[in-house]
Design a protein around this motif. Structure first.
Motif, PDB file in Angstrom:
ATOM      1  N   PHE A 122       0.934  -1.270   0.033  1.00 46.05           N
ATOM      2  CA  PHE A 122      -0.083   0.264  -0.097  1.00 46.05           C
ATOM      3  C   PHE A 122       0.987   1.273   0.013  1.00 46.05           C
ATOM      4  O   PHE A 122       1.783   1.371   0.912  1.00 46.05           O
ATOM      5  CB  PHE A 122      -0.976   0.225   1.299  1.00 46.05           C
ATOM      6  CG  PHE A 122      -2.076   1.131   1.218  1.00 46.05           C
ATOM      7  CD1 PHE A 122      -3.184   0.759   0.553  1.00 46.05           C
ATOM      8  CD2 PHE A 122      -1.763   2.338   1.609  1.00 46.05           C
ATOM      9  CE1 PHE A 122      -4.079   1.600   0.535  1.00 46.05           C
ATOM     10  CE2 PHE A 122      -2.870   3.224   1.713  1.00 46.05           C
ATOM     11  CZ  PHE A 122      -4.231   2.946   1.008  1.00 46.05           C
ATOM     12  N   LYS A 123       0.690   2.327  -0.925  1.00 49.40           N
ATOM     13  CA  LYS A 123       1.469   3.482  -0.950  1.00 49.40           C
ATOM     14  C   LYS A 123       0.792   4.671  -0.459  1.00 49.40           C
ATOM     15  O   LYS A 123      -0.598   4.529  -0.841  1.00 49.40           O
ATOM     16  CB  LYS A 123       1.814   3.614  -2.409  1.00 49.40           C
ATOM     17  CG  LYS A 123       2.687   2.684  -3.210  1.00 49.40           C
ATOM     18  CD  LYS A 123       3.210   3.027  -4.566  1.00 49.40           C
ATOM     19  CE  LYS A 123       4.084   1.755  -5.195  1.00 49.40           C
ATOM     20  NZ  LYS A 123       5.309   1.861  -4.483  1.00 49.40           N
ATOM     21  N   GLY A 129       6.372   9.313   6.377  1.00 47.73           N
ATOM     22  CA  GLY A 129       6.096   8.182   5.561  1.00 47.73           C
ATOM     23  C   GLY A 129       5.288   8.597   4.351  1.00 47.73           C
ATOM     24  O   GLY A 129       4.906   7.654   3.837  1.00 47.73           O
ATOM     25  N   LEU A 130       5.225   9.823   3.956  1.00 44.66           N
ATOM     26  CA  LEU A 130       4.466  10.163   2.617  1.00 44.66           C
ATOM     27  C   LEU A 130       5.457  10.472   1.581  1.00 44.66           C
ATOM     28  O   LEU A 130       6.502  11.098   1.757  1.00 44.66           O
ATOM     29  CB  LEU A 130       3.661  11.312   3.143  1.00 44.66           C
ATOM     30  CG  LEU A 130       2.540  11.048   3.832  1.00 44.66           C
ATOM     31  CD1 LEU A 130       2.093  12.671   4.448  1.00 44.66           C
ATOM     32  CD2 LEU A 130       1.555  10.567   3.424  1.00 44.66           C
ATOM     33  N   LEU A 164      -9.258   7.143   4.965  1.00 45.83           N
ATOM     34  CA  LEU A 164      -8.079   6.665   4.661  1.00 45.83           C
ATOM     35  C   LEU A 164      -8.440   4.867   4.703  1.00 45.83           C
ATOM     36  O   LEU A 164      -7.524   4.275   4.095  1.00 45.83           O
ATOM     37  CB  LEU A 164      -7.112   7.280   5.866  1.00 45.83           C
ATOM     38  CG  LEU A 164      -6.636   8.563   5.773  1.00 45.83           C
ATOM     39  CD1 LEU A 164      -5.772   8.806   6.967  1.00 45.83           C
ATOM     40  CD2 LEU A 164      -6.065   8.829   4.383  1.00 45.83           C
ATOM     41  N   ASP A 165      -8.794   4.356   5.936  1.00 47.16           N
ATOM     42  CA  ASP A 165      -9.128   3.041   6.127  1.00 47.16           C
ATOM     43  C   ASP A 165      -9.870   2.449   5.040  1.00 47.16           C
ATOM     44  O   ASP A 165      -9.552   1.271   4.487  1.00 47.16           O
ATOM     45  CB  ASP A 165      -9.894   2.728   7.511  1.00 47.16           C
ATOM     46  CG  ASP A 165      -9.733   1.299   7.941  1.00 47.16           C
ATOM     47  OD1 ASP A 165      -8.687   0.861   7.876  1.00 47.16           O
ATOM     48  OD2 ASP A 165     -10.971   0.887   8.226  1.00 47.16           O
ATOM     49  N   PHE A 184      -2.820   6.595  10.991  1.00 43.53           N
ATOM     50  CA  PHE A 184      -2.937   5.638   9.892  1.00 43.53           C
ATOM     51  C   PHE A 184      -1.569   5.315   9.256  1.00 43.53           C
ATOM     52  O   PHE A 184      -1.487   4.004   9.051  1.00 43.53           O
ATOM     53  CB  PHE A 184      -3.904   6.447   8.871  1.00 43.53           C
ATOM     54  CG  PHE A 184      -3.950   5.578   7.591  1.00 43.53           C
ATOM     55  CD1 PHE A 184      -4.853   4.608   7.513  1.00 43.53           C
ATOM     56  CD2 PHE A 184      -3.181   6.054   6.496  1.00 43.53           C
ATOM     57  CE1 PHE A 184      -5.142   3.983   6.335  1.00 43.53           C
ATOM     58  CE2 PHE A 184      -3.342   5.364   5.121  1.00 43.53           C
ATOM     59  CZ  PHE A 184      -4.212   4.292   5.118  1.00 43.53           C
ATOM     60  N   LEU A 185      -0.514   6.256   9.352  1.00 39.45           N
ATOM     61  CA  LEU A 185       0.791   6.045   8.820  1.00 39.45           C
ATOM     62  C   LEU A 185       1.281   4.967   9.677  1.00 39.45           C
ATOM     63  O   LEU A 185       2.106   4.090   9.185  1.00 39.45           O
ATOM     64  CB  LEU A 185       1.399   7.141   8.642  1.00 39.45           C
ATOM     65  CG  LEU A 185       0.980   8.112   7.581  1.00 39.45           C
ATOM     66  CD1 LEU A 185       1.597   9.492   7.656  1.00 39.45           C
ATOM     67  CD2 LEU A 185       1.130   7.516   6.003  1.00 39.45           C
ATOM     68  N   SER A 186       1.164   5.117  11.006  1.00 40.21           N
ATOM     69  CA  SER A 186       1.707   4.119  11.914  1.00 40.21           C
ATOM     70  C   SER A 186       1.265   2.841  11.808  1.00 40.21           C
ATOM     71  O   SER A 186       1.916   1.928  11.795  1.00 40.21           O
ATOM     72  CB  SER A 186       1.648   4.596  13.121  1.00 40.21           C
ATOM     73  OG  SER A 186       0.351   4.572  13.884  1.00 40.21           O
ATOM     74  N   GLU A 187      -0.039   2.678  11.553  1.00 40.07           N
ATOM     75  CA  GLU A 187      -0.454   1.213  11.332  1.00 40.07           C
ATOM     76  C   GLU A 187      -0.234   0.844   9.668  1.00 40.07           C
ATOM     77  O   GLU A 187       0.086  -0.528  10.122  1.00 40.07           O
ATOM     78  CB  GLU A 187      -2.115   1.494  11.129  1.00 40.07           C
ATOM     79  CG  GLU A 187      -2.727   1.874  12.506  1.00 40.07           C
ATOM     80  CD  GLU A 187      -4.177   2.237  12.533  1.00 40.07           C
ATOM     81  OE1 GLU A 187      -4.678   2.343  13.533  1.00 40.07           O
ATOM     82  OE2 GLU A 187      -4.674   2.189  11.353  1.00 40.07           O
ATOM     83  N   ILE A 188       0.155   1.556   8.878  1.00 38.20           N
ATOM     84  CA  ILE A 188       0.563   1.061   7.538  1.00 38.20           C
ATOM     85  C   ILE A 188       1.996   0.731   7.958  1.00 38.20           C
ATOM     86  O   ILE A 188       2.461  -0.474   7.328  1.00 38.20           O
ATOM     87  CB  ILE A 188       0.385   2.163   6.446  1.00 38.20           C
ATOM     88  CG1 ILE A 188      -0.924   2.663   6.188  1.00 38.20           C
ATOM     89  CG2 ILE A 188       1.410   1.770   5.429  1.00 38.20           C
ATOM     90  CD1 ILE A 188      -1.755   1.385   5.675  1.00 38.20           C
TER      91      ILE A 188
END
Length: 272
Positions: free
Chosen positions: A31-32, A50-51, A224-225, A264-268
């Motif tokens: 996932f990007k 992380g973006l 996002l999710d 969200f980024l931390s979960e990714i």
């Protein structure tokens, strides 16, 4: 079967000779998360969060008609942190009597970029599928929904072979979270249907389309999710204070939408 293979081979050879060779489907990737963000006094580089930055070429560079060689060169010289270049041309109608002309212009534009840089990864903002809220979710009836799908099929059959990914637009028009999820599911599903196996990266905007108010944190996280479950990645676009001449919004690291983005980024990151 032998005749079908023969015609496919001839078609590919003709594309190569004309300099309009189609892009090939890509394998499913992690996932990007891209960004194309600008804030007053905000971060200049979001990679530490992380973006990855996504470069967009719009009419400011390309003009309003099929770009010439110099405009294509300028677009390709825009700073890029990856191979992707998204073309944002929103004045060529894809519905109505000008549809065929618009499709031809898109094809010509893609061909120019392919000839100038065979390695660039191309996509169009919001072209496939045609962004639609009510027809997509069946609100206007089965006939209207089917007409929307048929138009997407015609457009995609002409353009998908020339792009490397689809970039549907899923901006927020209304404050009903459940309605947005239904609209996103329908548009992403349609993108998947016509994508010929190529990745789907959804454009999201943390502001409401009409009022420019920022979305509540839980609503933004739901967007996002939803895309994480259904798409291959997202592009976070923004921001706008008012009209185009008003400049971007002042950065607020405590804003609900940004805190939801960090979560969200931390979960990714943990998942990958």
């Amino acid at each position: 079967m032998r005749n079908v293979s023969f015609f496919k081979t001839v078609s590919c050879v003709m594309c190569l000779l004309a300099g309009t060779w189609p892009a090939l489907p890509q394998a499913r990737q992690p996932f990007k998360v891209f960004e194309t963000l600008l804030f007053e006094n905000g971060p200049k580089d979001f990679r530490s969060f992380g973006l990855d930055h996504l470069t967009i070429a719009d009419p400011h560079v390309l003009g309003l008609d099929v770009p010439n060689a110099n405009q294509v060169r300028q677009a390709l010289e825009l700073p890029r942190s990856n191979h992707f270049l998204v073309i944002d041309i929103e004045n060529w109608p894809l519905e109505g009597p000008d549809q065929a002309s618009s499709i031809a212009k898109y094809q010509q534009t893609l061909s120019l970029f392919r000839r100038a840089d065979p390695n660039v990864k191309l996509g169009f903002y919001g072209v496939m599928p045609i962004r639609d809220h009510w027809r997509a979710i069946g609100h206007d009836g089965a006939a209207a929904q089917e007409d929307w799908k048929q138009q997407n099929t015609r457009i995609a059959s002409a353009l998908v072979p020339y792009v490397d990914a689809l970039f549907p637009s899923l901006y927020t028009f209304y404050g009903d979270q459940d309605a947005w999820i239904a609209y996103a599911q329908a548009n992403i599903g349609e993108a998947r249907r016509v994508a010929q196996g190529k990745p789907v990266y959804c454009f999201l905007w943390p502001q409401f389309q009409k009022t420019l108010a920022f979305l509540p944190g839980d609503f933004w996280y739901a967007q996002l999710d939803t895309c994480r479950r259904l798409a291959d990645g997202i592009v976070i676009w923004g921001t706008m204070r008012g009209g185009l001449s008003d400049g971007p919004v002042k950065w607020d690291e405590k804003a609900e939408w940004w805190q939801a983005t960090l979560k969200f980024l931390s979960e990714i990151d943990e998942a990958q």
